[in-house]
Motif scaffolding. Structure first.
Motif, short mmCIF file in Angstrom:
data_model
loop_
_atom_site.label_atom_id
_atom_site.label_comp_id
_atom_site.label_asym_id
_atom_site.label_seq_id
_atom_site.Cartn_x
_atom_site.Cartn_y
_atom_site.Cartn_z
N SER A 191 0.82 -1.21 0.00
CA SER A 191 0.00 0.00 0.00
C SER A 191 0.86 1.25 0.00
CB SER A 191 -0.92 0.00 1.23
OG SER A 191 -1.78 -1.11 1.22
N VAL A 192 1.89 1.25 0.82
CA VAL A 192 2.75 2.44 0.94
C VAL A 192 3.50 2.70 -0.36
CG1 VAL A 192 4.74 3.38 2.18
CG2 VAL A 192 2.94 2.23 3.44
N GLU A 193 3.83 1.64 -1.09
CA GLU A 193 4.53 1.82 -2.36
C GLU A 193 3.69 2.61 -3.36
OE1 GLU A 193 5.50 -2.07 -3.66
OE2 GLU A 193 7.19 -2.34 -2.25
N SER A 194 2.38 2.52 -3.25
CA SER A 194 1.50 3.18 -4.22
C SER A 194 1.00 4.54 -3.72
CB SER A 194 0.29 2.29 -4.51
OG SER A 194 -0.48 2.09 -3.33
N LYS A 195 1.42 5.00 -2.58
CA LYS A 195 0.90 6.26 -2.04
C LYS A 195 1.57 7.45 -2.72
CE LYS A 195 3.72 7.71 1.90
NZ LYS A 195 3.62 9.15 1.58
N GLY A 196 0.86 8.58 -2.72
CA GLY A 196 1.39 9.81 -3.27
C GLY A 196 2.31 10.51 -2.28
N ASN A 197 3.02 11.53 -2.79
CA ASN A 197 3.97 12.25 -1.94
C ASN A 197 3.27 13.01 -0.82
OD1 ASN A 197 6.16 11.37 -3.45
ND2 ASN A 197 6.00 13.10 -4.89
N ASP A 198 2.03 13.41 -1.06
CA ASP A 198 1.31 14.18 -0.05
C ASP A 198 0.47 13.30 0.87
OD1 ASP A 198 2.22 16.70 -0.96
OD2 ASP A 198 0.76 16.62 -2.61
N ASP A 199 0.42 12.00 0.60
CA ASP A 199 -0.35 11.09 1.45
C ASP A 199 0.44 10.76 2.72
OD1 ASP A 199 -2.31 11.00 -0.47
OD2 ASP A 199 -1.47 9.23 -1.47
N SER A 200 -0.28 10.61 3.82
CA SER A 200 0.36 10.25 5.10
C SER A 200 -0.36 9.03 5.68
CB SER A 200 0.30 11.42 6.09
OG SER A 200 -1.04 11.81 6.32
N PHE A 201 0.36 8.28 6.52
CA PHE A 201 -0.23 7.07 7.09
C PHE A 201 0.34 6.81 8.47
CE2 PHE A 201 3.70 5.49 5.37
CZ PHE A 201 4.06 4.44 6.20
N SER A 202 -0.37 5.97 9.22
CA SER A 202 0.04 5.54 10.55
C SER A 202 -0.34 4.08 10.71
CB SER A 202 -0.63 6.40 11.63
OG SER A 202 -0.28 5.95 12.92
N ILE A 203 0.31 3.38 11.67
CA ILE A 203 0.05 1.96 11.91
C ILE A 203 -0.31 1.78 13.38
CG2 ILE A 203 0.94 -0.39 11.81
CD1 ILE A 203 2.86 0.52 9.64
N VAL A 204 -1.43 1.08 13.63
CA VAL A 204 -1.90 0.78 14.98
C VAL A 204 -2.13 -0.72 15.08
CG1 VAL A 204 -3.77 1.11 16.65
CG2 VAL A 204 -2.96 3.05 15.28
N THR A 205 -1.70 -1.32 16.19
CA THR A 205 -1.98 -2.74 16.44
C THR A 205 -2.97 -2.86 17.58
OG1 THR A 205 -0.11 -2.91 17.97
CG2 THR A 205 0.31 -3.45 15.66
N MET A 206 -3.69 -3.95 17.59
CA MET A 206 -4.71 -4.11 18.63
C MET A 206 -4.88 -5.58 18.99
SD MET A 206 -8.40 -3.92 16.79
CE MET A 206 -8.87 -5.21 15.63
N GLY A 207 -5.34 -5.77 20.23
CA GLY A 207 -5.76 -7.06 20.74
C GLY A 207 -6.85 -6.73 21.76
N ASN A 208 -6.49 -6.89 23.04
CA ASN A 208 -7.40 -6.43 24.08
C ASN A 208 -7.41 -4.91 24.15
OD1 ASN A 208 -9.09 -6.36 26.23
ND2 ASN A 208 -7.77 -7.43 27.65
N HIS A 209 -6.28 -4.29 23.80
CA HIS A 209 -6.16 -2.83 23.75
C HIS A 209 -5.45 -2.45 22.46
CE1 HIS A 209 -7.38 -2.72 27.96
NE2 HIS A 209 -6.48 -3.65 28.22
N ALA A 210 -5.48 -1.17 22.14
CA ALA A 210 -4.83 -0.67 20.92
C ALA A 210 -3.53 0.04 21.29
CB ALA A 210 -5.75 0.29 20.17
#
Length: 921
Positions: free
Chosen positions: A89-108
């Motif tokens: 997904s990140v390979e196809s993003k534009g220069n102005d696009d931003s992203f974050s990663i969150v993991t979860m189970g019982n809590h995030a």
């Protein structure tokens, strides 16, 4: 660019505002009034517009995306799939696009913060509690990372198996914020799993009853397995069975031979099982019958077991090293007796479990004296001392012999962590046991000795404790030089008792002779005890040192006993806690014991000196008014301290007294709890990740109750108990799986206390049930927010339906402009248009050539005598009168430009002027 208002309905205020302006215009339609009305109209429009909170929408480039990755236990091996998707997904993003990663189970948890970088993580670094899947918590946390009041996208990578939380409600909130939710299905390969879903045991039984036990197993394959059934941690049945796909029910018969709270545990074991968390289940039953007592004792125990059995009680006798390490091991007994048991062989965890059993579940506790009990046993400041009605310390210490104590502590690197911390805490307890007249020295050593506390009389205990607790770990281990320094510090002191305690976990080579050093010390009345901590200590050497030094050797495998060892050594060094002069106990007249002492009491040989606590009852005292027997209520349980012994060595004639068996039996029965017979029906359910325990009163009684829930490890679980219906109560317990014990206390209108205890199992999470992917839930979440199920990673950064804008509020600028116009309106009303604009016109009037002002006057201007006389009088009145005394006064007269007069006119004018002045005077 656009415009957005937050409260458009406030524009309705324009109607009354414009009506007021209209009424104002009706009064006067002059040019000035019309201008003021126009200004007021504009001011009203600006103020009302500011109240609507207008915002200019400035378009932004790029998309904001949060990848929400499910890492719960049901998504095994899903990390690699999720990371691969994110990378594509990140390979196809534009220069102005931003992203974050969150993991979860019982809590995030946040894995990667929001940014426009092109690189993503190669592996997950956060540690997630995978016992539950809380998609709601994950969505809420992910949405908080997106810019406020701006569109964005959350991409959920999950199997959709939500076990706690309400993800649909969280999705509705996303819709209100115009945030899209996309889903990526993480499917797991088909795996073999077998789980115990139910263990049925009757909630109450009688001793020697043939109980019917049913065990239910769910399996997704046909295979063989082994079933084990245990009762109170002892295996009673092991059987190999053939498990079929689906639901399997197995029934067993078991003859109940023990009374009290009995814990049953069912287990299943098989090869290639996906989850081991779902392979066990507990159940609890209250077995009624004869009361059961646990006697913990070592040497010289006497005939306590025989006396209690003759009284009809069931008795289990064990050595202290065999004490249970889980709470259920104590709850099967109605009372526990410590018969001359040293605290140096009992871990702090075991003491905590006993305290929980007494305080929360009403188990009785008795401590009998002896040379290894109470203060001599090292119980100072332990959980056992807390639950007893006496303090181990002696409040009056004036008769104690003078003492010099040296503590030599290993601070080498191998002592780092829990061992060193417990050793420092132990030393601090020893300080509290000393008097201010006692002498204390403290040496910490690694590859050389360090004098932490100079050997001198103890003056400031708080400062001494602070110095001890400030010790940090060092380097190597060199024992001899430190021990030599300790002997040198004590040898010349004029004290009755001199004692050294050496604690180390290592070995040390030396050219010096330990035996010669200790023999020289013994000539100066110095004794030595040693403590070997851990498996690397030189036990042979330390045991020899204690033998040569006429002290005691302690082999420690559990570091939590170190405080008990040091407090015991400190007490033993004084040798005055034992009162060994024969005496006749004094009876306080307590009615509960009066039937035993109607004809007096026999003589006792000795007891251990203690101090009764303020709320304790003391039926028997010594001649020095020390407690011989003290009792009190500790929480739900009753505890008794008998400071003499049960063997007859110290109790003397009491052990040969004809009422001795009755005394011992009464001692135990005083501590037995009084339980109700099944006053409640208990059931369980799950809600919002918590276990809901329902208690329904059989009698329909709705009086308030006090409850306590304790886990198998002895940890008290916080609960919230409420009355939800007549006679029905609910307890909300945090969703921790495993065995739990419940105690219910209720006081009726007469003041009588009713106690009920039972146990229950919080089952394992649904996370450990192989149910396949929940595609229906994922589809519902997508439909709510207007997202989509993604099949191609390149779609992750597609344009959102709602454009991203930067919202710039302009209310403050509208208010500023309204204020400026309001100031202009006030100025016009105060000064008028003619004065403001007229003055501006005069200042702007151009200068042109033409006749002078005097020339523009009418040439033939007749002045009548009356007007002339009036002008002369006016001039005379307005002219200042200068006092001759004020010669400095200066009067500036305006210059008057007059036309030339004829001589006759001048004379006539002067005459009139003089006459006017005369009249004025």
């Amino acid at each position: 660019m656009g415009l957005e208002v937050k409260f458009p309905f406030l524009f309705l205020l324009l109607i009354p505002s414009l009506y007021l302006v209209f009424l104002y215009i009706r009064k006067n339609r002059s040019q000035e009034f019309l201008l003021i009305a126009g200004l007021r109209t504009v001011i009203f429009i600006l103020l009302i517009s500011a109240l609507t909170v207008p915002q200019i929408l400035l378009p932004l480039k790029g998309e904001h995306v949060v990848f929400l990755v499910d890492r719960s236990d049901s998504v095994q091996n899903g990390d690699a799939l999720a990371l691969e998707w994110i990378e594509k997904s990140v390979e196809s993003k534009g220069n102005d696009d931003s992203f974050s990663i969150v993991t979860m189970g019982n809590h995030a948890l946040l894995e990667q913060s929001m940014g426009k970088q092109k690189q993503t993580i190669s592996e997950f670094n956060t540690k997630v509690d995978g016992g539950e899947t809380n998609i709601e918590a994950g969505i809420q946390f992910a949405s908080s990372l997106l810019p406020k009041d701006s569109a964005g996208r959350i991409i959920l990578l999950s199997d959709g198996n939500e076990t706690i939380g309400k993800s649909k409600e969280a999705a509705m909130l996303l819709k209100n914020r115009k945030i899209e939710l996309d889903t990526v299905l993480i499917e797991q390969p088909i795996q073999e799993d077998m789980s115990i879903t139910k263990l049925d045991v009757p909630p109450s039984m009688y001793k020697d009853e043939e109980a019917q036990i049913a065990l239910t197993i769910d399996s997704n394959t046909n295979k063989s397995a082994t079933i084990r059934l245990s009762v109170n941690q002892e295996d009673v049945l092991t059987e190999k069975v053939e498990v079929k796909e689906g639901k399997n029910v197995y029934q067993f018969s078991y003859k109940v031979e023990e009374t009290g709270m009995t814990v049953f545990k069912g287990e299943v074991a098989t090869e290639n099982d996906t989850f081991i968390e779902n392979n066990a289940m507990y159940s609890v039953s209250e077995v009624k019958g004869t009361a059961k007592v646990l006697v913990v004792q070592g040497k010289d125990s006497g005939q306590i077991e025989t006396i209690l059995e003759n009284a009809g009680l069931l008795v289990d006798v064990i050595v202290p090293e065999k004490l249970p390490t889980v709470l259920s091991g104590y709850l099967q007994y109605q009372s526990i007796i410590f018969n001359n048991v040293p605290g140096t062989v009992i871990s702090e965890n075991q003491m905590n479990l006993i305290e929980r059993a007494v305080e929360e579940f009403g188990t009785g506790f008795i401590m009998a004296g002896g040379d290894e009990s109470f203060g001599l046993g090292g119980y100072f400041k332990t959980p056992i001392e807390r639950l007893l009605p006496v303090d181990m310390d002696i409040k009056g210490k004036k008769e104690m012999p003078s003492l010099g104590l040296m503590i030599v502590l290993d601070r080498s690197g191998s002592m780092m962590g829990g061992k060193l911390e417990l050793a420092k805490e132990a030393a601090a307890r020893s300080v509290e046991l000393l008097r201010e007249e006692d002498t204390l020295g403290f040496i910490a050593f690694d590859d050389r000795p360090w004098e932490i506390i100079e050997t001198a009389p103890l003056k400031d205990k708080e400062e001494t404790v602070e110095k001890i607790l400030s010790i940090t770990p060092g380097g190597g281990t060199e024992i001899y030089s430190s021990l030599e320094m300790a002997f040198q510090e004590l040898e010349d002191l004029k004290l009755q008792r001199k004692h050294i305690i050496l604690l180390t976990d290592g070995q040390s080579a030396t050219n010096g002779s330990y035996e010669d050093l200790i023999e020289a010390g013994k000539e100066n009345n110095i004794t030595l005890s040693t403590v070997a901590i851990g498996s690397d200590a030189d036990r042979v050497l330390l045991e020899d040192l204690a033998l040569w030094g006429s002290g005691r050797f302690y082999d420690v495998t559990d570091a939590s006993v170190i405080p008990s060892i040091l407090s015991r050594e400190t007490v033993m060094a004084t040798r005055t806690y034992i009162e060994d002069k024969p005496f006749f106990p004094i009876v306080s007249g307590n009615q509960n014991w009066s039937f035993l002492v109607e004809n007096g009491v026999p003589q006792m040989n000795a007891y251990i000196a203690t101090t009764a606590k303020s709320r304790a009852t003391v039926p028997f005292l010594s001649e020095k008014e020390d407690p011989v027997l003290a009792e009190w209520q500790y929480g739900m349980g009753k505890t008794i301290a008998f400071t003499s012994d049960l063997s007859g060595k110290w109790s003397g004639d009491w052990a040969r007294w004809e009422k001795w068996p009755a005394f011992v039996n009464h001692l135990v029965t005083r501590t037995l709890p009084q339980y109700e017979t099944e006053p409640y029906k208990i059931s369980m359910d799950k809600k919002d990740g918590n276990t809901i325990v329902s208690l329904e009163s059989v009698s329909g009684n709705s009086l308030p109750v006090e409850t306590a829930v304790v886990s198998e490890d002895g940890e008290r679980i916080p609960t919230n108990t409420k009355l939800v219906a007549p006679g029905k109560y609910e307890l909300s317990i945090p969703g921790t799986s495993g065995m739990h014990f419940l105690n219910v206390k209720q006081t009726d209108q007469t003041g009588a206390v009713h106690i009920y205890q039972t146990g229950f199992t919080v089952p394992y999470s649904e996370e450990y049930l192989l149910k396949g992917a929940n595609q229906e839930l994922l589809k519902e979440l997508v439909d709510v927010t207007g997202g989509k199920e993604l099949l191609d990673a390149k779609e992750s950064f597609r344009e959102t339906v709602e454009k991203n804008y930067l919202k710039q509020p302009i209310s403050q600028w509208l208010l500023l402009l309204a204020f400026l116009l309001f100031f202009v309106e006030i100025t016009i009303r105060r000064f008028g248009m003619s004065r403001i604009f007229g003055g501006l016109l005069k200042r702007a009037e151009p200068v042109v050539d033409g006749p002078s002002r005097m020339e523009r006057l009418p040439k033939k201007q007749k002045i009548t005598p009356a007007k002339e006389e009036e002008a002369i009088v006016t001039e005379a009145v307005n002219s200042p009168i200068v006092d001759n005394k004020d010669k400095k006064a200066k009067v500036k007269r305006p210059k008057i430009v007059e036309q030339p007069l004829t001589p006759e006119e001048k004379q006539d004018r002067m005459q009139r002027l003089l006459e006017a002045k005369k009249r004025k005077r």
